[in-house]
Design an enzyme around this catalytic site. Structure first.
Site, short mmCIF file in Angstrom:
data_model
loop_
_atom_site.label_atom_id
_atom_site.label_comp_id
_atom_site.label_asym_id
_atom_site.label_seq_id
_atom_site.Cartn_x
_atom_site.Cartn_y
_atom_site.Cartn_z
N HIS A 41 1.29 10.21 -2.51
CA HIS A 41 1.86 8.87 -2.56
C HIS A 41 0.85 7.77 -2.86
O HIS A 41 1.20 6.79 -3.54
CB HIS A 41 2.67 8.56 -1.28
CG HIS A 41 1.87 8.09 -0.11
ND1 HIS A 41 1.40 8.94 0.86
CD2 HIS A 41 1.44 6.84 0.25
CE1 HIS A 41 0.73 8.26 1.77
NE2 HIS A 41 0.73 6.98 1.43
N HIS A 81 -6.01 3.53 0.80
CA HIS A 81 -5.84 3.31 2.24
C HIS A 81 -5.98 4.55 3.10
O HIS A 81 -6.13 4.45 4.31
CB HIS A 81 -4.51 2.60 2.53
CG HIS A 81 -3.29 3.40 2.17
ND1 HIS A 81 -2.79 3.44 0.88
CD2 HIS A 81 -2.47 4.17 2.93
CE1 HIS A 81 -1.70 4.21 0.87
NE2 HIS A 81 -1.48 4.65 2.09
N LYS A 115 5.30 5.74 -1.41
CA LYS A 115 6.17 6.54 -0.55
C LYS A 115 7.63 6.46 -0.98
O LYS A 115 8.44 7.30 -0.57
CB LYS A 115 6.03 6.11 0.91
CG LYS A 115 4.82 6.74 1.60
CD LYS A 115 4.88 6.55 3.10
CE LYS A 115 3.72 7.28 3.76
NZ LYS A 115 3.69 7.05 5.23
N HIS A 122 0.80 -1.22 0.00
CA HIS A 122 0.00 0.00 0.00
C HIS A 122 0.83 1.27 0.00
O HIS A 122 0.42 2.30 -0.54
CB HIS A 122 -0.97 0.01 1.18
CG HIS A 122 -0.34 0.30 2.51
ND1 HIS A 122 0.45 -0.60 3.21
CD2 HIS A 122 -0.36 1.42 3.29
CE1 HIS A 122 0.86 -0.07 4.33
NE2 HIS A 122 0.38 1.16 4.41
#
Length: 454
Positions: A352, A376, A327, A323
């Site tokens: 991100h 998320h 990043k 997820h």
């Protein structure tokens, strides 16, 4: 980059296709243009063909080239802190610097440290880096190469692949890192990888002529003279540079995998890949140690508790592992910042999940989890990011992953704070149940915690 080609006979996607597609994000971490890993792989495999390596050797080399940057995120935080600079910028500049020669190393440091700082801050950081000297350089390379080698081992690749990644930055004259190996002490596959990646960097930055001249200049210094001669013979034969610019390079690379050594992207291999990239993701910052594994575990537990099928739980676990892959595209100057982020910095962080979606949709077997992984940070009331989706647009898996992400972030130790008491974690999450977070997922979380399963 094209993906989806070169499937094995039963229609299953090759593992090499999966790794080729995921290499896009490794290029980003190293500050390189998209396709760096793929072009390096093509160059290295062309050298291997001329050397007439065995199929076993070529297979080990093939995966070493695809995974050569698997450890690249592990030193990003230290690079950013050491140079007080964006880690992408610092790494990119290093790739074209002959850092083993002191004058060039001094110029590199002077140009890289504290780019936005005052003259005094630049001078202070320049002196600090100078005092660290070769020890710091060796440490940064060792962290990167050892982590990359370990990841390749964890995926089940042969020790020859791991050794090639470990010795990627060793130099023929013994002035490389991390172990100062010299000449034929350096594994042959590592010598090929090191030459291929540096040739690619110079080719992309300055063109074919500069790439060939760099190889000649560093012949006997950085690189095995015999390998340089083989590379230059391949370049003179014609076709190499043109092939690197083909839009379907991924297909050409897929066909370079030794036919009797092809690895299909089976569910087991996909799980290994997801776990490997979770380690790469979490190594980017000391603030996210084992976060992806924790989110995946919590999401899978909640999914099983609410009655999702085995296949859905497996997808949810993979989505949890991957997820935060977006990043990897955020600078450590932001990820590791001790103080409050500026509005611009926070906006960059909020992008991100979009990058997570972009990366995962490149990978055919992971396309079905791309939305869940990217959602998320979405909330039922539409106040989340990056899309601002409201409840009607969020699947059951989306809602579970959002709760699992918050749960792990609050309940685990971080370098800057200890884990919150579980009662406090459940209280914080419970306050958002119904308005922002799924009541079903929050209730399941509480029941799992009470039973000691989370």
């Amino acid at each position: 980059m094209e993906t989806g080609h070169g499937a094995v006979e039963d229609g299953t996607v090759k593992l090499s296709e999966v790794l080729s597609a995921l290499s896009y994000v490794l290029d980003m971490v190293e500050g390189q243009p998209a396709g760096h890993v793929l072009r390096s792989c093509f160059i290295g495999m062309k050298v291997a063909e001329r050397l007439q390596l065995t199929e076993e050797e070529r297979s080990a080399l093939f995966y070493a080239l695809l995974l050569k940057d698997a450890g690249c995120s592990s030193n990003s935080s230290k690079v950013a802190a050491l140079f007080e600079s964006d880690d992408f910028r610092a790494k990119k500049a290093l790739k074209t610097s002959n850092w083993s020669r002191l004058p060039r190393a001094v110029v590199y440091v002077a140009r890289t440290v504290s780019p936005e700082g005052s003259v005094w801050s630049k001078a202070r950081r320049f002196l600090a880096v100078g005092m660290e000297g070769p020890k710091a350089a060796r440490n940064l390379v060792e962290i990167r190469c050892e982590r990359g080698a370990d990841i390749s081992r964890s995926m089940g690749f042969p020790e020859e692949t791991a050794r090639a990644i470990r010795a990627l930055d060793e130099h023929w004259n013994g002035a490389g890192h991390p172990d100062g190996l010299k000449g034929e002490e350096i594994p042959l596959l590592a010598r090929i990888c090191g030459l291929a990646q540096t040739v690619e960097v110079f080719y992309t930055a300055y063109g074919p002529t500069s790439a060939e001249e760099m190889a000649r200049t560093r012949r006997g210094e950085w690189f095995d003279p015999a390998l340089v001669d083989v590379f230059l013979a391949e370049a003179r034969a014609g076709g190499l540079w043109g092939a690197l610019g083909e839009p379907d390079l991924a297909r050409s690379i897929s066909l370079m995998e030794p036919a009797d050594r092809v690895i299909a992207a089976t569910p087991e291999w996909l799980d290994l890949t997801a776990h490997a990239f979770a380690r790469i993701i979490d190594a980017k910052s000391p603030f996210t140690y084992r976060h992806s594994e924790g989110v995946a575990r919590a999401a899978a537990k909640i999914g099983g508790h609410v009655g999702l099928s085995e296949g859905k739980v497996r997808d949810l676990k993979r989505a949890g592992l991957l997820h935060d892959i977006g990043k990897l595209g955020v600078s450590n100057r932001i990820l590791d910042k001790p103080g409050r982020l500026t509005s611009d910095e926070f906006a960059r962080v909020k992008r991100h999940p979009g990058l997570t979606y972009e990366v995962l949709t490149r990978v055919a077997p992971f396309r079905d989890i791309a939305d869940t992984a990217a959602n998320h940070h979405e909330k039922l009331d539409g106040s989340g990011y990056h899309r601002g989706f409201a409840g009607e647009h969020l699947s059951r898996c989306d809602r579970i992953l959002a709760v699992a992400d918050i749960f792990d972030a609050l309940s685990q130790d971080r370098p800057y704070r200890e884990a919150m008491p579980m009662e406090r974690v459940l209280e914080i999450i419970g306050r958002e149940s119904g308005e922002k977070l799924s009541p079903e997922s929050v209730k399941a979380l509480g029941e799992l915690v009470s039973k000691g399963e989370l």
